[in-house]
Design a protein around this motif. Structure first.
Motif, PDB file in Angstrom:
ATOM      1  N   LYS A  34       8.110  -0.186  -9.279  1.00  0.00           N
ATOM      2  CA  LYS A  34       7.151   0.299  -7.962  1.00  0.00           C
ATOM      3  C   LYS A  34       7.182  -0.916  -7.109  1.00  0.00           C
ATOM      4  O   LYS A  34       7.546  -0.789  -5.832  1.00  0.00           O
ATOM      5  CB  LYS A  34       5.953   0.667  -8.698  1.00  0.00           C
ATOM      6  CG  LYS A  34       4.858   1.029  -7.462  1.00  0.00           C
ATOM      7  CD  LYS A  34       4.076  -0.081  -7.109  1.00  0.00           C
ATOM      8  CE  LYS A  34       2.869  -0.266  -8.260  1.00  0.00           C
ATOM      9  NZ  LYS A  34       2.227  -1.419  -8.015  1.00  0.00           N
ATOM     10  N   ASN A  35       6.909  -2.196  -7.331  1.00  0.00           N
ATOM     11  CA  ASN A  35       6.864  -3.188  -6.780  1.00  0.00           C
ATOM     12  C   ASN A  35       8.141  -3.619  -5.979  1.00  0.00           C
ATOM     13  O   ASN A  35       8.154  -4.058  -4.990  1.00  0.00           O
ATOM     14  CB  ASN A  35       6.394  -4.501  -7.549  1.00  0.00           C
ATOM     15  CG  ASN A  35       5.058  -4.512  -7.823  1.00  0.00           C
ATOM     16  OD1 ASN A  35       4.230  -3.526  -7.423  1.00  0.00           O
ATOM     17  ND2 ASN A  35       4.375  -5.310  -8.830  1.00  0.00           N
ATOM     18  N   LEU A  36       9.299  -3.497  -6.864  1.00  0.00           N
ATOM     19  CA  LEU A  36      10.601  -3.751  -6.349  1.00  0.00           C
ATOM     20  C   LEU A  36      10.946  -3.021  -5.432  1.00  0.00           C
ATOM     21  O   LEU A  36      11.497  -3.282  -4.281  1.00  0.00           O
ATOM     22  CB  LEU A  36      11.629  -3.899  -7.432  1.00  0.00           C
ATOM     23  CG  LEU A  36      11.609  -4.821  -8.728  1.00  0.00           C
ATOM     24  CD1 LEU A  36      12.730  -4.534  -9.879  1.00  0.00           C
ATOM     25  CD2 LEU A  36      11.717  -6.168  -8.006  1.00  0.00           C
ATOM     26  N   VAL A  37      10.871  -1.797  -5.052  1.00  0.00           N
ATOM     27  CA  VAL A  37      11.301  -0.722  -4.323  1.00  0.00           C
ATOM     28  C   VAL A  37      10.131  -0.897  -3.108  1.00  0.00           C
ATOM     29  O   VAL A  37      10.732  -0.625  -1.860  1.00  0.00           O
ATOM     30  CB  VAL A  37      11.534   0.690  -4.683  1.00  0.00           C
ATOM     31  CG1 VAL A  37      12.447   0.976  -5.834  1.00  0.00           C
ATOM     32  CG2 VAL A  37       9.945   1.294  -5.185  1.00  0.00           C
ATOM     33  N   LEU A  38       8.967  -1.348  -3.179  1.00  0.00           N
ATOM     34  CA  LEU A  38       8.104  -1.365  -2.108  1.00  0.00           C
ATOM     35  C   LEU A  38       8.458  -2.801  -1.407  1.00  0.00           C
ATOM     36  O   LEU A  38       8.046  -2.848  -0.218  1.00  0.00           O
ATOM     37  CB  LEU A  38       6.761  -1.257  -2.530  1.00  0.00           C
ATOM     38  CG  LEU A  38       6.185   0.181  -2.866  1.00  0.00           C
ATOM     39  CD1 LEU A  38       4.664   0.153  -3.287  1.00  0.00           C
ATOM     40  CD2 LEU A  38       6.334   1.187  -1.569  1.00  0.00           C
ATOM     41  N   THR A  39       8.843  -3.725  -2.126  1.00  0.00           N
ATOM     42  CA  THR A  39       9.328  -5.047  -1.461  1.00  0.00           C
ATOM     43  C   THR A  39      10.424  -4.796  -0.575  1.00  0.00           C
ATOM     44  O   THR A  39      10.674  -5.669   0.227  1.00  0.00           O
ATOM     45  CB  THR A  39       9.398  -6.006  -2.682  1.00  0.00           C
ATOM     46  OG1 THR A  39       8.246  -6.066  -3.268  1.00  0.00           O
ATOM     47  CG2 THR A  39       9.572  -7.442  -1.951  1.00  0.00           C
ATOM     48  N   GLY A  40      11.364  -4.123  -0.876  1.00  0.00           N
ATOM     49  CA  GLY A  40      12.736  -3.837  -0.262  1.00  0.00           C
ATOM     50  C   GLY A  40      13.975  -4.011  -0.935  1.00  0.00           C
ATOM     51  O   GLY A  40      14.884  -3.705  -0.266  1.00  0.00           O
ATOM     52  N   PHE A  41      13.721  -4.208  -2.154  1.00  0.00           N
ATOM     53  CA  PHE A  41      14.964  -4.305  -3.033  1.00  0.00           C
ATOM     54  C   PHE A  41      15.378  -2.769  -2.977  1.00  0.00           C
ATOM     55  O   PHE A  41      14.886  -1.783  -3.518  1.00  0.00           O
ATOM     56  CB  PHE A  41      14.702  -4.706  -4.483  1.00  0.00           C
ATOM     57  CG  PHE A  41      14.021  -6.122  -4.521  1.00  0.00           C
ATOM     58  CD1 PHE A  41      15.170  -7.284  -4.673  1.00  0.00           C
ATOM     59  CD2 PHE A  41      12.852  -6.456  -4.307  1.00  0.00           C
ATOM     60  CE1 PHE A  41      14.605  -8.488  -4.682  1.00  0.00           C
ATOM     61  CE2 PHE A  41      12.400  -7.844  -4.550  1.00  0.00           C
ATOM     62  CZ  PHE A  41      13.413  -8.512  -4.737  1.00  0.00           C
ATOM     63  N   THR A  42      16.895  -2.759  -3.046  1.00  0.00           N
ATOM     64  CA  THR A  42      17.519  -1.344  -2.648  1.00  0.00           C
ATOM     65  C   THR A  42      18.627  -1.347  -3.597  1.00  0.00           C
ATOM     66  O   THR A  42      19.309  -0.178  -3.639  1.00  0.00           O
ATOM     67  CB  THR A  42      17.954  -1.289  -1.270  1.00  0.00           C
ATOM     68  OG1 THR A  42      19.122  -2.264  -0.891  1.00  0.00           O
ATOM     69  CG2 THR A  42      16.984  -1.260  -0.204  1.00  0.00           C
TER      70      THR A  42
END
Length: 627
Positions: A34-42
Motif C-alpha cells: 500500500k505504501n509503495l503504490v501511494l508513494t509513486g512506485f509503479t
C-alpha cells in the motif's frame, strides 16, 4: 500526488524507472505494498506462496472475509491497485525457492524488499541479492517490536553475518514427563500426547513417566511397579507406549483419561524422591472432576475452562480425532494444526487437566493457542510503522544516499531522547561470515565413520548451512563427486559413510549451490565423539564469533525483545533526524540501548553489537517454535 511533488521531478522519474521486488504479502507486506503504490512506485513484482486465512484479517488490511482461501499475492495486488490504478503489479503465487526466481531474475530489479516470516526464506533472499549485487531491505516485527535493515554487498553486514538464536526453545524430557512447573511444560506435553495418539509416534516424545529421571534412585521405577497405584489401576500399571494403550482400549475416553491422569500420576507419586521439595501432583478420576456441579459458561476463547469442561472437551475431541484418523487408512496419521478446531481443543483440554494436577494455573484457549501454535500476537500498528520505515530507507538507496541509510529499531518505550524509533549506523560486513566474505569457508567437526552422505546433505549443508540444492566435490585432485543436485546421479551414495570415500581429517569439500550462486569450502575435522551427544558441530560457525553476546535471562519467557520491557504504549513518536552521527547517537542513548539488549532467542533476528538493541525480525505470526 502531493508526495510526488515534494520529492521533486527528478526523484519522481527515479521512482517511475525503478523495479521493486517485494517478497511476502503478510502483515508487513500488506502495509508495504500500500505504501509503495501511494508513494509513486509503479513497477512492482510480488511473491508469496500463502493463501489467506481468517486469522489474517485482523491486521492484513488488503484482505477481506470473501478473500479467505485465495492467494495472498493476487488479492494484495488487486486491492493495492485501487489505491493507484496506474501502478503495474505482477503477483506470483509461488515459492521464492522456485528455480524460476534465479540470479538473473533478481538482477532485473533495482531493489528487493523483504516482508517475510521465516529464516529459511530470509537466508535465501539474502544470498540471491548478494549474488545479483542488488540492495536488500530486510525487516521484521514481533509484537510491539520491529526493525529495518538495509543490506548492500560489500558495504554492510548481510543477513547471515551475525549468529541467529536457536529457532526452538526446548525443555528437558524429565521436566515434561515428570515435574512440569509452568503452563508451557503442560502444553508441550499435550502436543506430544497428540502425536503419540494420532500422529507420528516418536519415542523422544513419549508422555509416560520417565524412570530415568536423574533425580531418581536406581530402584525408583521398580518400586513404583509394586506401589499402591498398581492395585488401583485399570488393568494394572504396565509400562507400554501410549499408542499401544490407545489401540487396546479402542481410544476409550474413560480408560485413556484414567491411564494418563490417574494411574500415571500415582506412578509418579510412588517416586518419593521427586516430591521431597516439590508440591506433589494430585491424581484425577474421570467420573470425579472439579467443576462437575458448575454450570458451563465458557463460550469465548478468552474464557478458562473448568477441569470438568476440559474433561468434556477431551472426550469430544478424542472421538472426532479418532474418526479423522480412521479415514486416513491403516498407515494414516494426523498432523497437529493450531487452526484445526478439534486438535486445538484437544491440546487445550489436556494441557489444562495436567496443569491442574500439578498445581499450575490454567490458561484460556487463546493463551494456549499462542503457546502451542508458536504465536507472538501481531500488532497491526507495528507492521504499519515498520512498513513506513522500509519505504524511507528504500528512497535513500534509490536517490543515491545509501551512506545515509540506518538500521531502524522500533522499541516498546521511548529512549532518553523520547524516541520509539532508534536509528543505528550500518555495520560493515563480518570478515568471518561464511556467506558474504571473499572466500567463504567453515570447519565441520564430526566422526567421518558415522556421518552418511545423506546426513551431510540434509542436516549439515541444507539444515545448518542453509543451502538449497548443493553439489559437493572432494578436493582431492580426483574430483570425486559426493552429492549432485541432478536427480538420480548420486542417490547410491546417500547411505554410505564419508569415510567410505576417503574423507578424513582435514579433507576439504567444495560445496556449490548454483541456484544461490554460492560456493563454500567445508574443511572436515574428524573427531571420534562430540560433547553432549552432538552429531556434528560447525566450528567457525558465526555462533563462535561473539560468545559474549549471550545477554541475560530476561528473555527466558520466550518473549522477543528489542527494548526495555515496560507497560504497553500506544503513543508513537515519529522518527526524526535519521542522519545522527554515531557519536552523537551513542551519547544520546547512553546506556539505555546497551542495558535493554536482551537475546531474542525465539525470534528471527540477527544478534547485533552491544551498543544496539536486539530487535525482532519476523512477521510475528509464526516465530516461536517449541520443541
Amino acid at each position: 500526488m502531493a508526495l510526488n511533488g515534494a520529492l521533486g521531478k527528478q526523484n519522481v522519474n527515479t521512482l517511475n524507472k525503478c523495479k521493486i521486488l517485494m517478497v511476502g504479502a503478510g502483515g508487513i507486506g500488506c502495509e508495504l505494498l500500500k505504501n509503495l503504490v501511494l508513494t509513486g512506485f509503479t513497477d512492482i513484482q510480488l511473491i508469496d506462496l500463502d493463501t489467506i486465512d481468517v486469522s489474517n484479517l485482523n491486521r492484513q488490511f488488503l484482505f477481506r472475509k470473501e478473500h479467505v482461501g485465495k492467494s495472498k499475492a493476487q488479492v494484495a495486488k488487486e486491492s493495492a491497485l485501487k489505491f493507484n490504478p496506474n501502478a503495474s503489479i505482477v503477483a506470483h503465487h509461488d515459492s521464492i525457492f522456485n528455480s524460476e526466481f534465479g540470479v538473473d531474475f533478481f538482477k532485473s530489479f533495482t531493489v528487493v524488499l523483504n516482508a517475510l516470516d521465516n529464516r529459511a526464506a530470509r537466508n535465501h533472499v539474502n544470498r540471491m541479492c548478494l549474488a545479483a549485487d542488488i540492495p536488500l531491505v530486510e525487516s521484521g516485527t514481533a509484537g510491539y517490536l520491529g526493525q529495518v535493515n538495509p543490506i548492500k554487498k560489500g558495504l554492510t553486514e548481510c543477513y547471515e553475518c551475525q549468529p541467529k538464536p536457536s529457532a526452538q526453545k526446548s525443555f528437558p524430557g524429565c521436566t515434561i514427563r515428570n515435574t512440569p512447573s509452568e503452563p508451557i511444560h503442560c502444553v508441550v506435553w499435550a502436543k506430544h500426547l497428540f502425536n503419540q495418539l494420532f500422529g507420528e509416534e516418536d519415542p523422544d516424545e513419549d508422555v509416560s513417566p520417565d524412570t530415568e529421571d536423574p533425580e531418581l534412585t536406581a530402584d525408583a521405577g521398580k518400586s513404583a511397579l509394586d506401589s499402591e497405584a498398581k492395585k488401583d489401576a485399570i488393568g494394572g500399571i504396565e509400562r507400554k507406549s501410549t499408542r499401544a494403550w490407545a489401540v487396546e482400549t479402542g481410544y476409550n475416553a474413560e480408560k485413556l483419561f484414567n491411564k494418563l491422569f490417574r494411574d500415571d500420576i500415582k506412578y509418579l507419586l510412588s517416586m518419593e524422591t521427586l516430591w521431597k521439595e516439590r508440591r506433589p501432583p494430585q491424581a484425577l478420576d474421570f467420573h470425579d472432576l472439579p467443576g462437575k456441579d458448575l454450570q458451563s459458561a465458557s463460550t469465548r476463547s478468552t474464557d478458562v475452562w473448568t477441569v470438568q469442561e476440559c474433561g468434556d472437551h477431551f472426550t469430544r475431541c478424542l472421538t472426532a480425532l479418532k474418526e479423522d484418523l480412521a479415514k486416513r487408512g491403516e498407515d494414516g496419521m494426523l498432523v497437529w494444526d493450531k487452526d484445526d478446531h478439534h486438535a486445538m481443543d484437544f491440546v487445550t483440554s489436556v494441557a489444562n487437566i495436567r496443569a491442574h494436577i500439578f498445581g499450575i494455573p490454567l490458561k484460556s484457549g487463546f493463551e494456549i493457542k499462542s503457546m502451542a501454535g508458536n504465536i507472538i500476537p501481531a500488532i497491526a500498528t507495528t507492521n504499519a510503522i515498520i512498513a513506513g520505515a522500509i519505504v524511507l530507507e528504500t528512497l535513500k538507496i534509490l536517490f543515491g544516499k545509501i551512506d545515509k541509510c540506518k538500521q531502524v529499531y522500533l522499541n516498546r518505550v521511548p529512549n532518553d531522547r523520547k524516541r520509539l524509533l532508534v536509528p543505528c549506523a550500518l555495520d560493515p560486513p563480518n570478515p568471518k561470515c561464511y556467506v558474504c566474505s571473499s572466500k567463504p569457508e567453515c570447519v565441520a567437526r564430526f566422526n567421518t565413520s558415522k556421518i552418511t552422505v545423506k546426513t551431510l546433505q540434509d542436516k549439515i549443508l541444507k539444515g545448518h548451512l542453509n543451502m538449497i540444492a548443493p553439489d559437493v566435490e572432494i578436493d582431492d585432485g580426483k574430483g570425486t563427486i559426493l552429492i549432485s543436485s541432478e536427480e538420480g546421479e548420486t542417490e547410491d551414495n546417500e547411505d554410505k559413510y564419508l569415510s567410505d570415500f576417503g574423507v578424513v581429517n582435514n579433507t576439504r569439500l567444495k560445496c556449490d549451490d548454483f541456484l544461490q550462486n554460492y560456493s563454500l569450502v567445508v574443511t572436515v575435522a574428524h573427531v571420534e565423539k562430540l560433547d553432549g551427544e552432538l552429531e556434528f558441530e560447525i566450528v567457525g560457525d558465526l555462533s563462535q564469533c561473539h560468545p559474549e553476546e549471550d545477554g541475560d535471562s530476561s528473555a527466558a519467557s520466550g518473549a522477543p525483545a528489542a527494548g526495555k520491557a515496560a507497560d504497553d504504549e500506544d503513543d508513537l513518536i515519529v522518527m526524526e533526524d535519521l542522519e545522527l552521527e554515531d557519536k552523537e547517537m551513542e551519547q544520546s542513548q547512553g546506556e539505555s540501548v546497551e542495558s535493554r539488549k536482551r537475546p531474542a532467542e525465539d525470534v528471527e533476528s540477527p544478534a547485533k553489537s552491544k551498543r544496539k538493541a536486539v530487535a525482532a525480525a519476523g512477521d510475528s505470526e509464526d516465530l516461536i517454535e517449541i520443541s
